[in-house]
Design an enzyme around this catalytic site. Structure first.
Site, PDB file in Angstrom:
ATOM      1  N   GLU A 114       1.491  -1.114  -0.331  1.00  0.00           N
ATOM      2  CA  GLU A 114       0.023  -0.198  -0.102  1.00  0.00           C
ATOM      3  C   GLU A 114       1.315   1.817  -0.279  1.00  0.00           C
ATOM      4  O   GLU A 114       0.418   2.297  -0.382  1.00  0.00           O
ATOM      5  CB  GLU A 114      -0.484  -0.178   0.703  1.00  0.00           C
ATOM      6  N   ASP A 145       3.582  -5.047  -5.633  1.00  0.00           N
ATOM      7  CA  ASP A 145       3.547  -6.025  -4.849  1.00  0.00           C
ATOM      8  C   ASP A 145       5.076  -6.274  -4.611  1.00  0.00           C
ATOM      9  O   ASP A 145       5.789  -6.359  -4.029  1.00  0.00           O
ATOM     10  CB  ASP A 145       3.618  -7.206  -5.825  1.00  0.00           C
TER      11      ASP A 145
END
Length: 881
Positions: free
Chosen positions: A719, A782
């Protein structure tokens, strides 16, 4: 409330084996263990879940024989099987369990000898036991020649509960002796494992291996998920998840199953218990509304009795529907206002109020493309490949039209016209991968300019109705995402027959509301979903659907109940600390980037420092008055689920209008506290981690740090990295969309992202390629998240020293970090669902979230020793952050 989980040492074994059959031994054992947590013979519920769930339905009446102080019964309850009766012939442990789980009334505890069960015939649908029948045979002098008395005792217990026939169905034609021997083999295996653990501890006085209950449990879960037959350098996803995939066939009614689904099911079971057993007398009004809403949804008999009448009445009130009866031919704007305004459907376009991307301290009206029922424009335009889906969709449209009063032949003709209109909409809809540059698609204009752009709609009239009682004028600013789309929509409306426009508008209302109607509408939808996602009809209980509906309607009031019952405030402090460690690790990486100039680097560091984190829940949900204010004006009744849903749509429109003249609030979360997910919001430059995701396997306070950093740590890093992906990087530290990068750094960034786009575009699922551009932002997050989390873990080790390794897994803690990361993404999906994910999801499929990320990780390749040229180390690494 979570099941007690204090570490439990291996119990003292009886001096002689036959003492397992003596109640005195068990009474003393449980008195000695009064302050300990559960002890599990042969494993916990999760160990057997994949075997049990195909045999169980939520309505089953379950009997657990010889429960002891195991958490099995409670974990069955959390897993969605609430009706559990547990018996043990030690009154000491039964009394302890009655106290421990007093907060769960549906769990019954009885003192009873399994050889003399006192239940009426037919009381149970399923009987479970772990080791009880084996303990009954513990006095046998020769385990290889079981006495007839021993066999009879086992047979008697099975017959007593009417289970003998079912056992034979499960195990085929095996004799009772063979079944008993199988049980004895399990006992011997467990004893052997215990001996090995004891021998290891004896030979290693330093106890270098972690042998706490938590470590043993998590080691077992990791081991059962692994596939040791695959080399980690060949296919790390299969290595990490192969065992999990074998143990987790898709549950009925699901198109996909993964960790997120499993945790949400668990959270739903907790919410069910809270709604059905909490005394709401002293609760806030908002919390009482959750119960009323939930109960209205559960009233299946009333919903069935009303049938389609509530929706037919609503359609008549709006002005009729050409498919079912007379309609007002001059009512396009009135119907549009009702359908899109009062009831919040989204025909042709969607309108909402949110922070202005270029002035993030103020809210503004925003308009974007919408109007398609199927998940993606691809389903409409690639007609050959999606013929089955389009046929099923048309059949669904016709079936609903007929259920609402239409004639089959004319309904099919008119629904075919609606479908053709949606196909035209799909043609002008801009694909998501072409909308990633927000600077290009952002267009601020006045309502009068919007009117000139798309004159088929009276925008001042429509927006004034939608945002009533606010007064709007022609100069009111609006942000339009996709001016070309709106222009073409206006042209499409002008050239379409009024009857087709009416049918399309009302069809959008029908789609929005049929989930609140009777079983016939649900059955029609299930047939479409089977074609679209490959799902099969399930025995999903009504309560589970109603929990989801309550979460949608009153999610923060429901979150108040959830947080007060389950959330450990210590978790919030630990999560805050982890975020700061990961932020520091990310900023260290910024300092090492050779392609970034110093001015851009400084601005990037300032943005990372400014990222605001929200953990667990917004504070207002624990303040009754503030929580009540949030839902003030939303009327909820136990009598009408359909009306509650209509009231919700109308209430949400009023809330939207109320926000327009106010600045954005940090307390306004986009996810409820019980949600198993997390997000980054660029206009606030904030990352949010709801309470629902702060639990195992993502995080547990007694798990090794390697697993916590590999689980929730990677999520946090993911995030945080979104602030610097191809979209997030366009926003500055204040959350404003503006160019703040130097051109040379921007060019270098785009070169690095092009590598990642090309990499992921090479991956295939069922012969279909991934869209590396559509998934670019998530892939950047990711990769960056994994790197930041691993570097933070290394920093933690430098400060605190090495952790004890887990027993039996054969992995270093550095390797464990990567296995923990991969096992979070273990997943199974139907082929249809996999296709839907490829065309709609901004995330890569789970398999490639693991393979793509780890094949770019130098740390992973080093710790697993993957040589260049192996599948996990193709030789070229794509790195952005």
């Amino acid at each position: 409330m979570a099941s007690p989980r204090t570490p439990v040492s291996p119990p003292e074994l009886p001096e002689k084996n036959f003492q397992y059959r003596q109640v005195q031994y068990w009474d003393q054992r449980y008195k000695d263990a009064a302050d300990s947590g559960p002890y599990e013979w042969f494993g916990d519920f999760a160990s057997f879940r994949a075997l049990l769930e195909p045999e169980l339905c939520p309505e089953d009446r379950i009997l657990v024989l010889g429960c002891g102080n195991s958490a099995l019964s409670y974990e069955l309850f959390l897993g969605g099987f609430p009706n559990v009766t547990s018996v043990d012939y030690s009154p000491v442990v039964v009394a302890a369990m009655q106290v421990r789980y007093a907060h769960v009334p549906s769990l019954r505890w009885e003192t009873m000898d399994v050889r003399a069960l006192d239940f009426p015939s037919g009381s149970f649908d399923v009987v479970l036991e772990k080791g009880t029948l084996d303990a009954m045979l513990a006095g046998e002098p020769d385990p290889w020649n079981v006495s007839s008395e021993g066999v009879h005792t086992v047979d008697q217990v099975l017959s007593e509960v009417g289970f003998q026939k079912r056992t034979r169905q499960l195990f085929g034609s095996h004799t009772q002796l063979e079944l008993v021997l199988a049980g004895l083999i399990l006992v011997l295996a467990a004893l052997l494992l215990g001996c090995l653990v004891a021998l290891w501890v004896h030979r290693d006085p330093a106890h270098s291996t972690c042998v706490t209950e938590a470590c043993i449990r998590v080691a077992g879960k990791i081991l059962e998920s692994l596939d040791r037959g695959v080399s980690p350098c060949q296919d790390f996803y299969q290595f990490s998840c192969g065992g999990w995939i074998r143990r987790n066939p898709l549950p009925n009614g699901r198109s996909r199953w993964n960790t997120f689904n499993s945790l949400w099911d668990q959270n739903q079971a907790i919410l069910k218990h809270l709604l059905e057993n909490t005394t709401f007398n002293s609760s806030s009004e908002a919390e009482r509304k959750t119960r009323s809403f939930y109960l209205s949804c559960l009233q299946s008999e009333r919903i069935e009795k009303l049938g389609a009448k509530p929706l037919r009445d609503l359609i008549d009130k709006i002005g009729g529907w050409n498919i079912t009866g007379p309609w007002d031919e001059d009512s396009f704007m009135d119907v549009l206002k009702a359908v899109a305004g009062t009831y919040r459907a989204t025909p042709f376009f969607t309108v909402y109020v949110s922070a202005d991307s270029k002035s993030s301290n103020s809210n503004i009206i925003q308009v974007d493309q919408s109007g398609l029922f199927l998940p993606s424009r691809d389903y409409y335009l690639n007609r050959t490949a999606n013929e089955k889906v389009l046929t099923a969709y048309l059949d669904y449209m016709v079936e609903l039209g007929v259920l609402l009063g239409g004639q089959p032949t004319s309904t099919r003709e008119q629904m075919q016209q609606v479908l053709e209109l949606e196909i035209q909409l799909a043609n002008i809809t801009v694909p998501q991968d072409q909308r990633r540059d927000e600077e290009k698609i952002y267009h601020k204009m006045s309502i009068s300019e919007l009117q000139a752009l798309a004159p088929a709609v009276d925008w001042l009239e429509f927006l004034s109705f939608l945002l009533s009682p606010l007064e709007l004028g022609d100069s009111e600013p609006v942000v339009v995402y996709g001016t070309e789309y709106l222009q073409q929509v206006s042209e499409l409306i002008n050239r379409t027959e009024p009857s087709i426009l009416n049918n399309y508008l009302i069809w959008n209302l029908v789609q929005k509301t049929t989930s609140s109607l009777d079983q016939r509408f649900e059955t029609a939808q299930e047939k479409l979903l089977e074609t679209l996602y490959g799902t099969k009809k399930s025995c999903t209980p009504r309560w589970q659907t109603c929990i989801s509906n309550t979460d949608d309607a009153l999610g923060f009031a429901l979150g108040s109940l959830f947080v007060k019952a389950t959330f450990d405030r210590q978790s919030k402090e630990i999560a805050e600390g982890m975020i700061n460690e990961i932020r520091s690790a990310f900023e260290e990486t910024l300092g090492d980037l050779v392609w970034m100039d110093e001015k851009t680097r400084l601005a990037a560091k300032e943005k990372a420092d400014a990222i605001y984190d929200m953990i667990g829940f917004p504070d207002f949900i624990l303040e009754p008055k503030e929580l009540d204010d949030v839902y003030d004006g939303y009327e909820v009744s136990e009598d009408s689920f359909f009306q509650n849903m209509l009231n919700l749509y109308n209430f949400s429109a009023k809330v939207m209008a109320d926000q327009l003249r106010k600045p954005p609030s940090r307390d306004q979360w986009s996810m409820t506290p019980q949600t198993v997910n997390a997000y980054y919001l660029p206009t606030k430059n904030e990352i949010v981690f709801p309470a629902g995701i702060l639990q195992a396997p993502f995080y547990a306070h007694n798990h090794p740090k390697a697993l916590n950093f590999g689980g929730i740590g990677v999520v946090m890093g993911h995030e945080l990295t979104h602030a610097f992906d191809d979209q997030g990087r366009e926003y500055d530290k204040e959350g404003n969309l503006r160019p703040w990068w130097q051109n040379e750094s921007l060019t270098a960034f785009q070169n690095h992202t092009a590598c990642m786009e090309e990499q992921y575009s090479q991956y295939q699922v069922n012969g279909e390629r991934l869209n590396g551009l559509q998934t670019l932002g998530e892939n950047i997050a990711d990769n960056g998240g994994l790197k930041a989390a691993y570097n933070a873990y290394k920093a933690w080790l430098r400060k605190h020293g090495e952790e004890q390794p887990l027993p039996a897994v054969g992995l270093t803690n550095h390797q464990l970090f990567f296995v923990g990361f991969a096992q979070v993404w273990c997943s199974v999906r139907t082929p249809e669902s996999s296709h839907e994910g490829l065309v709609t999801d901004p995330h890569s499929p789970a398999r490639f979230r693991v393979l793509g990320t780890l094949s770019n990780s130098r740390d992973f390749l080093r710790h697993f020793g993957c040589p260049v040229g192996s599948p996990m180390n193709p030789g070229q690494l794509c790195e952005v952050w």
